[in-house]
Design a protein around this motif. Structure first.
Motif, PDB file in Angstrom:
ATOM      1  N   ARG A   1      44.736 144.743  73.529  1.00 28.72           N
ATOM      2  CA  ARG A   1      45.339 145.917  74.145  1.00 28.72           C
ATOM      3  C   ARG A   1      44.835 146.103  75.567  1.00 28.72           C
ATOM      4  O   ARG A   1      43.670 145.896  75.867  1.00 28.72           O
ATOM      5  N   MET A   2      45.740 146.516  76.427  1.00 26.27           N
ATOM      6  CA  MET A   2      45.397 146.800  77.825  1.00 26.27           C
ATOM      7  C   MET A   2      45.391 148.316  78.023  1.00 26.27           C
ATOM      8  O   MET A   2      46.087 149.041  77.318  1.00 26.27           O
ATOM      9  N   VAL A   3      44.630 148.764  79.007  1.00 25.18           N
ATOM     10  CA  VAL A   3      44.566 150.170  79.389  1.00 25.18           C
ATOM     11  C   VAL A   3      44.819 150.251  80.888  1.00 25.18           C
ATOM     12  O   VAL A   3      44.362 149.389  81.644  1.00 25.18           O
ATOM     13  N   MET A   4      45.550 151.267  81.314  1.00 23.32           N
ATOM     14  CA  MET A   4      45.778 151.494  82.740  1.00 23.32           C
ATOM     15  C   MET A   4      45.560 152.973  83.024  1.00 23.32           C
ATOM     16  O   MET A   4      45.981 153.831  82.251  1.00 23.32           O
ATOM     17  N   ALA A   5      44.886 153.281  84.133  1.00 17.74           N
ATOM     18  CA  ALA A   5      44.643 154.665  84.546  1.00 17.74           C
ATOM     19  C   ALA A   5      44.855 154.776  86.045  1.00 17.74           C
ATOM     20  O   ALA A   5      44.541 153.852  86.795  1.00 17.74           O
ATOM     21  N   THR A   6      45.406 155.898  86.490  1.00 13.70           N
ATOM     22  CA  THR A   6      45.621 156.145  87.916  1.00 13.70           C
ATOM     23  C   THR A   6      44.977 157.463  88.307  1.00 13.70           C
ATOM     24  O   THR A   6      45.073 158.446  87.578  1.00 13.70           O
ATOM     25  N   ASP A   7      44.317 157.465  89.463  1.00  8.87           N
ATOM     26  CA  ASP A   7      43.686 158.659  90.020  1.00  8.87           C
ATOM     27  C   ASP A   7      44.038 158.775  91.494  1.00  8.87           C
ATOM     28  O   ASP A   7      44.045 157.772  92.211  1.00  8.87           O
TER      29      ASP A   7
ATOM     30  N   THR B   1      44.524 156.593  96.384  1.00  7.84           N
ATOM     31  CA  THR B   1      44.961 156.519  94.995  1.00  7.84           C
ATOM     32  C   THR B   1      44.559 155.156  94.453  1.00  7.84           C
ATOM     33  O   THR B   1      44.850 154.131  95.077  1.00  7.84           O
ATOM     34  N   THR B   2      43.884 155.164  93.323  1.00 11.50           N
ATOM     35  CA  THR B   2      43.475 153.916  92.682  1.00 11.50           C
ATOM     36  C   THR B   2      44.073 153.840  91.285  1.00 11.50           C
ATOM     37  O   THR B   2      44.207 154.848  90.598  1.00 11.50           O
ATOM     38  N   THR B   3      44.437 152.634  90.904  1.00 17.49           N
ATOM     39  CA  THR B   3      44.909 152.369  89.546  1.00 17.49           C
ATOM     40  C   THR B   3      44.037 151.272  88.971  1.00 17.49           C
ATOM     41  O   THR B   3      43.781 150.266  89.633  1.00 17.49           O
ATOM     42  N   GLY B   4      43.554 151.488  87.752  1.00 12.98           N
ATOM     43  CA  GLY B   4      42.687 150.520  87.095  1.00 12.98           C
ATOM     44  C   GLY B   4      43.334 149.950  85.857  1.00 12.98           C
ATOM     45  O   GLY B   4      44.082 150.634  85.164  1.00 12.98           O
ATOM     46  N   VAL B   5      43.040 148.683  85.594  1.00 10.56           N
ATOM     47  CA  VAL B   5      43.513 147.991  84.397  1.00 10.56           C
ATOM     48  C   VAL B   5      42.296 147.430  83.677  1.00 10.56           C
ATOM     49  O   VAL B   5      41.397 146.870  84.301  1.00 10.56           O
ATOM     50  N   GLY B   6      42.280 147.604  82.360  1.00 10.09           N
ATOM     51  CA  GLY B   6      41.180 147.091  81.569  1.00 10.09           C
ATOM     52  C   GLY B   6      41.657 146.549  80.236  1.00 10.09           C
ATOM     53  O   GLY B   6      42.806 146.764  79.840  1.00 10.09           O
TER      54      GLY B   6
END
Length: 194
Positions: A60-66, A154-159
């Motif tokens: 599973r992947m996770v994505m978050a944006t701030d 603005t940053t978006t992260g993928v994990g």
């Protein structure tokens, strides 16, 4: 990577951002090459595309944006750049994922000092190295003087969530223990002892 043929290098001590740095032309290319590529140097960013291609791990992947709009931009213990990286990495990690990649979009006000932008970008690069994530793509826009507050990021992260890990907010139940740390934990502990 593009070969830099810009003539004069950017003046990171006295120079300022102007509208051309966000217009998609030669000035923007120079800003990207001499600042962002130098600081965030990695194989994905060097592809110089408007997106990053990377291998997706099984699972599973996770994505978050701030989005980060803080004042002042520099504060004790950090700045908007380190905050942007740490905040997004934290959001990805709190889902149980191992953060892998970040994108970073900058909205910079015309007239913003290049020295301050360089300081912010270098802080982001150091935070990304410490978190073992790569900033693999991004975007830069410049707004007219008076229409921004220096710089917004603005940053978006993928994990990737490791197999067997399942952290979701809907699993919390009355009686569960919640661990907090740092200033929030300190303040909560003090208030409980009062």
């Amino acid at each position: 990577m593009r070969a830099p043929h810009y003539g004069r290098r950017l003046d990171f001590r006295q120079g300022r951002i102007d509208m051309a740095h966000g217009a998609g032309g030669r000035a923007m290319a120079q800003l990207i090459d001499e600042l962002f590529v130098q600081a965030f140097d990695n194989e994905w960013l060097l592809q110089m595309n408007d997106q990053a291609r990377f291998a997706v791990h099984a699972g599973r992947m996770v994505m978050a944006t701030d989005s980060h709009v803080v004042s002042p931009l520099f504060f004790p213990g950090g700045d908007i750049g380190s905050l942007a990286v740490h905040g997004t990495v934290n959001d990805v990690a709190m889902s149980g994922a191992r953060p892998c990649y970040l994108s970073a979009a900058f909205i910079i006000e015309e007239g913003f000092p290049l020295a301050d932008l360089k300081r912010i970008v270098e802080s982001m690069a150091a935070a990304a190295r410490a978190a073992q994530v790569a900033i693999v793509t991004g975007d830069t826009k410049v707004v007219e003087r008076g229409k921004g507050d220096g710089v917004f990021i603005t940053t978006t992260g993928v994990g990737v969530v490791p197999e067997g890990v399942d952290i979701s907010g809907d699993r919390a139940r009355p009686g569960d223990k919640v661990l907090v740390s740092g200033p929030i934990g300190t303040m909560a502990w003090r208030s409980c002892r009062s």
